[in-house]
Motif scaffolding. Structure first.
Motif, short mmCIF file in Angstrom:
data_model
loop_
_atom_site.label_atom_id
_atom_site.label_comp_id
_atom_site.label_asym_id
_atom_site.label_seq_id
_atom_site.Cartn_x
_atom_site.Cartn_y
_atom_site.Cartn_z
N SER A 147 19.72 28.17 6.45
CA SER A 147 19.88 27.70 5.16
C SER A 147 20.67 28.77 3.98
N ALA A 148 19.67 29.63 4.22
CA ALA A 148 20.55 31.51 4.03
C ALA A 148 21.97 31.52 4.17
N LYS A 149 22.68 31.26 5.33
CA LYS A 149 24.11 31.25 5.90
C LYS A 149 24.52 30.07 5.22
N ALA A 150 24.15 28.95 4.43
CA ALA A 150 24.68 28.02 3.98
C ALA A 150 25.33 28.76 2.22
N VAL A 151 24.04 29.40 1.98
CA VAL A 151 24.97 29.48 0.69
C VAL A 151 25.11 31.17 0.69
N HIS A 152 25.73 31.86 2.20
CA HIS A 152 26.25 33.24 2.15
C HIS A 152 25.21 34.32 1.79
N LEU A 153 24.48 34.20 1.88
CA LEU A 153 22.72 34.75 1.82
C LEU A 153 21.96 35.04 3.64
N LYS A 154 21.78 36.89 3.14
CA LYS A 154 20.78 37.53 4.84
C LYS A 154 19.36 36.17 4.90
N GLN A 155 18.50 36.03 3.89
CA GLN A 155 17.51 35.54 3.64
C GLN A 155 17.37 34.87 2.73
N VAL A 156 16.59 33.77 2.79
CA VAL A 156 16.30 32.93 1.83
C VAL A 156 14.37 32.74 2.24
N THR A 157 13.47 32.69 1.22
CA THR A 157 11.94 31.69 1.49
C THR A 157 11.56 31.15 0.74
N MET A 158 10.57 30.19 1.09
CA MET A 158 9.92 28.85 0.20
C MET A 158 9.29 29.09 -0.97
N MET A 159 9.77 28.84 -2.18
CA MET A 159 9.29 28.89 -3.26
C MET A 159 7.54 28.62 -3.59
N LEU A 160 7.21 29.30 -3.53
CA LEU A 160 5.59 28.65 -3.92
C LEU A 160 5.41 27.62 -5.04
N PRO A 161 4.54 26.12 -4.38
CA PRO A 161 4.87 25.66 -5.41
C PRO A 161 4.44 25.35 -6.85
N ALA A 162 3.43 26.58 -7.52
CA ALA A 162 3.96 26.71 -9.01
C ALA A 162 4.72 26.73 -9.30
N ASP A 163 5.91 27.33 -8.82
CA ASP A 163 6.70 28.39 -9.42
C ASP A 163 8.25 26.90 -8.90
N ALA A 164 8.07 26.53 -8.36
CA ALA A 164 8.74 25.19 -7.75
C ALA A 164 8.55 24.13 -9.00
N GLU A 165 7.30 24.47 -9.08
CA GLU A 165 7.35 22.66 -10.83
C GLU A 165 7.61 23.51 -11.73
N ARG A 166 7.94 24.71 -12.30
CA ARG A 166 7.77 25.61 -13.57
C ARG A 166 9.18 25.44 -13.16
N LEU A 167 10.02 25.68 -12.80
CA LEU A 167 11.24 25.83 -12.70
C LEU A 167 12.34 24.76 -12.69
N THR A 168 10.95 23.39 -12.15
CA THR A 168 12.04 21.98 -12.06
C THR A 168 11.81 20.97 -13.36
N GLY A 169 10.19 21.35 -13.77
CA GLY A 169 9.52 20.12 -14.44
C GLY A 169 8.79 19.23 -13.39
N TYR A 170 9.24 19.35 -12.81
CA TYR A 170 8.04 18.19 -11.77
C TYR A 170 6.98 18.72 -10.42
N LYS A 171 5.63 17.77 -10.62
CA LYS A 171 5.37 18.75 -9.97
C LYS A 171 5.93 17.70 -7.87
N VAL A 172 5.00 19.25 -7.72
CA VAL A 172 4.86 19.17 -5.97
C VAL A 172 4.70 17.53 -6.01
N GLY A 173 5.60 17.28 -4.91
CA GLY A 173 5.31 15.73 -4.25
C GLY A 173 6.54 14.89 -5.21
N GLY A 174 6.58 15.00 -6.29
CA GLY A 174 7.74 14.31 -7.08
C GLY A 174 8.47 14.82 -7.26
N ILE A 175 8.79 15.83 -6.35
CA ILE A 175 9.83 16.84 -7.46
C ILE A 175 11.66 16.45 -6.56
N SER A 176 11.99 16.25 -7.54
CA SER A 176 13.29 15.61 -7.77
C SER A 176 14.92 16.09 -7.30
#
Length: 153
Positions: A71-100
């Motif tokens: 995934s990191a290589k595909a976006v030309h980065l050295k590394q990426v990490t999984m986002m914390l669920p609370a951060d993913a919800e805040r940034l997307t506006g969706y709840k985990v399990g329903g993030i579109s």
């Protein structure tokens, strides 16, 4: 109606809404496939990754695991990490399990696993637990200006 479905309707995309009973607290994608009687290879999950302040949305089959290095290589980065669920919800506006991947509050670079291209249509979250949308992988690429990469294992 979720923001994802509103967005797809607004732009005139061809898609089908699937609803199902969602009474689990994890592995939402596999639960969706089972409830709808679909092959797991056709049902995809949306995962959020990060690198410093950059956000990446990854869409992979529910039967697979995300390869962070690929995934990191595909976006030309050295590394990426999984986002914390609370951060993913805040940034997307969706709840985990329903993030579109559609109509997230903050747009991000999107990666679609190359296995999607073997399907005529795939299911992704419709923006709420128990709601999925069936759409062609080509439409996902176009609508989200997404890139295709081998990011699952």
């Amino acid at each position: 109606m979720t923001p994802a479905i509103r967005f797809l309707k607004h732009i005139g995309a061809e898609f089908k809404v699937h609803t199902y009973e969602c009474n689990v607290s994890d592995d939402f994608g596999k639960h969706c496939a089972h409830q709808l009687g679909m092959e797991e290879a056709k049902v995809f999950k949306t995962l959020l990754l990060q690198h410093e302040k950059q956000t990446i949305t990854a869409i992979i089959p529910v039967s697979m695991r995300l390869n962070l290095k690929a995934s990191a290589k595909a976006v030309h980065l050295k590394q990426v990490t999984m986002m914390l669920p609370a951060d993913a919800e805040r940034l997307t506006g969706y709840k985990v399990g329903g993030i579109s991947p559609f109509a997230q509050k903050k747009a991000s670079k999107t990666l679609l696993d190359e296995s999607a291209l073997t399907q005529t249509s795939i299911l992704v979250s419709g923006g709420k637990r128990g709601v999925s949308v069936e759409i062609s992988p080509q439409d996902i690429l176009t609508l989200l200006d997404a890139s295709v990469a081998n990011i699952s294992e």
